[in-house]
Design an enzyme around this catalytic site. Structure first.
Site, PDB file in Angstrom:
ATOM      1  N   LYS A   1     -12.155  -0.837   0.719  1.00  0.00           N
ATOM      2  CA  LYS A   1     -11.316  -0.314  -0.624  1.00  0.00           C
ATOM      3  C   LYS A   1     -12.039  -0.005  -2.192  1.00  0.00           C
ATOM      4  O   LYS A   1     -12.755   1.071  -2.030  1.00  0.00           O
ATOM      5  CB  LYS A   1      -9.834  -0.071  -0.013  1.00  0.00           C
TER       6      LYS A   1
ATOM      7  N   SER B   1       1.165  -1.172   0.191  1.00  0.00           N
ATOM      8  CA  SER B   1      -0.191  -0.125   0.106  1.00  0.00           C
ATOM      9  C   SER B   1       0.752   1.537  -0.218  1.00  0.00           C
ATOM     10  O   SER B   1      -0.297   1.720  -0.410  1.00  0.00           O
ATOM     11  CB  SER B   1      -0.886   0.568   1.137  1.00  0.00           C
TER      12      SER B   1
ATOM     13  N   HIS C   1      -5.585  -4.217  -1.382  1.00  0.00           N
ATOM     14  CA  HIS C   1      -5.102  -2.902  -2.207  1.00  0.00           C
ATOM     15  C   HIS C   1      -5.605  -3.515  -3.925  1.00  0.00           C
ATOM     16  O   HIS C   1      -5.437  -2.442  -4.663  1.00  0.00           O
ATOM     17  CB  HIS C   1      -4.020  -2.039  -2.072  1.00  0.00           C
TER      18      HIS C   1
END
Length: 346
Positions: free
Chosen positions: A196, A139, A167
């Protein structure tokens, strides 16, 4: 103010289809779940979501947690113990580190992405069980783990693999399936999040059915936490269906990331273009990164400075996150402003 710091990569947190699903669930089921998953908290919505997640990723089964942090923490603590060696990439998320501590397992850390060091640890281990754990898309650095290489070593040395693709789900691959799209297979344990790209909240694990059955009866945050609300579950399910049915949204995100990172690469601010939504611009000193972030804010762009202890000392960055909803002219304006700031006398 233009936001370039959100993990709502596809803009689904404000998508009217997702909001409508949440409203419908609230009217039909109420605001809360009323209990833990193993008592009264599991409703048809929860089971339908877990089935959809497994189908989307080509897995036998899945289990949904209240947060991605809980998914990592409880999964590691459930499958590992004092007789397990956990081998972890040095840049793994805090929830992985905490899960390893909770498991009371032996832990060995290998340098980021260094498969040679990983193999050395595997070859010299004395524990009867081994779990290799890595983020998929890291990330802060926007690097992607060599999942194929990790799996090859795991097979050779009879270890399990666990990849946290938080992610990458919804952002990486032709269908937004992260390492499943990139490498064509599932690790033993694949972790994802709904907070996310899916624009909601919660986390999940996909694996073979016996493993998921085991987690349902051993993962403590699943057993002892109130089940996610129907509102959350319906939102996640609606967002997942959008990703599944509209891969062009994922492609738009990738195109935006590629455009911005190409402009920054051509200006000498990056070493290469990226097609992931995380674009870390190296700055160096923490004070300088804070100053750059403040100048961007003054110009109408929110892109935070990330500094120690999140990254190593003297490796501060401006961490830009791109969304599918950003327009090309907005990306160009951000790039022009950042280039101007970094090229101006300090």
């Amino acid at each position: 103010m233009l936001l370039f710091a959100s993990s709502n990569y596809l803009g689904l947190a404000t998508d009217q289809r997702v909001i409508a699903a949440a409203q419908k669930a609230a009217k039909e089921y109420g605001a809360g779940s009323g209990g833990s998953r193993l008592t009264t908290g599991t409703q048809q919505l929860h089971q339908a979501l877990e089935s959809d997640i497994a189908e989307f990723l080509g897995a036998e089964d899945s289990i949904f947690f209240a947060t991605g942090y809980q998914a990592n923490l409880s999964t590691i603590a459930a499958v590992a113990g004092p007789d397990t060696l956990i081998i972890s990439d040095e840049l793994n998320h805090a929830s992985i580190i905490d899960g390893a501590r909770l498991a009371k397992a032996q832990v060995a850390v290998f340098p980021h992405g260094n498969l040679h060091e990983l193999e050395q640890l595997l070859a010299s281990r004395v524990q009867p069980h081994t779990l290799i754990v890595s983020d998929g898309l890291f990330s802060m650095h926007s690097t992607y783990a060599d999942v194929a290489g990790i799996q090859s070593l795991a097979t050779r040395y009879q270890a399990w693999t666990m990849i946290d693709d938080a992610h990458a789900i919804g952002t990486v691959g032709k269908r937004g399936r992260g390492c499943v799209d990139l490498y064509g297979f599932l690790p033993d344990l694949l972790i994802g999040t709904a907070s996310k790209a899916l624009g909601a909240e919660g986390g999940f694990v996909v694996a073979r059915q016996p493993i998921i059955h085991y987690l349902r009866n051993r993962a403590r945050s699943y057993i002892f936490s109130t089940a996610p609300s129907p509102i959350t579950v319906a939102s996640v399910r609606a967002a997942l269906h959008i990703v599944r049915d509209h891969p062009e949204l994922v492609h738009q995100l990738q195109n935006n990331a590629r455009f911005l990172s190409t402009v920054l690469t051509e200006a000498g601010l990056l070493s290469r273009p990226l097609d992931t939504p995380i674009i870390p611009v190296p700055i160096g000193h923490s004070a300088q990164a804070l100053a750059v972030s403040e100048k961007l804010r003054d110009a109408g762009f929110f892109a935070p400075a990330i500094r120690y202890p999140t990254v190593k000392e003297e490796e501060a960055i401006i961490r830009i996150t791109v969304m599918a909803t950003h327009r090309t002219e907005q990306l160009r304006r951000l790039a022009d402003e950042l280039i101007s700031i970094l090229r101006s006398p300090r």
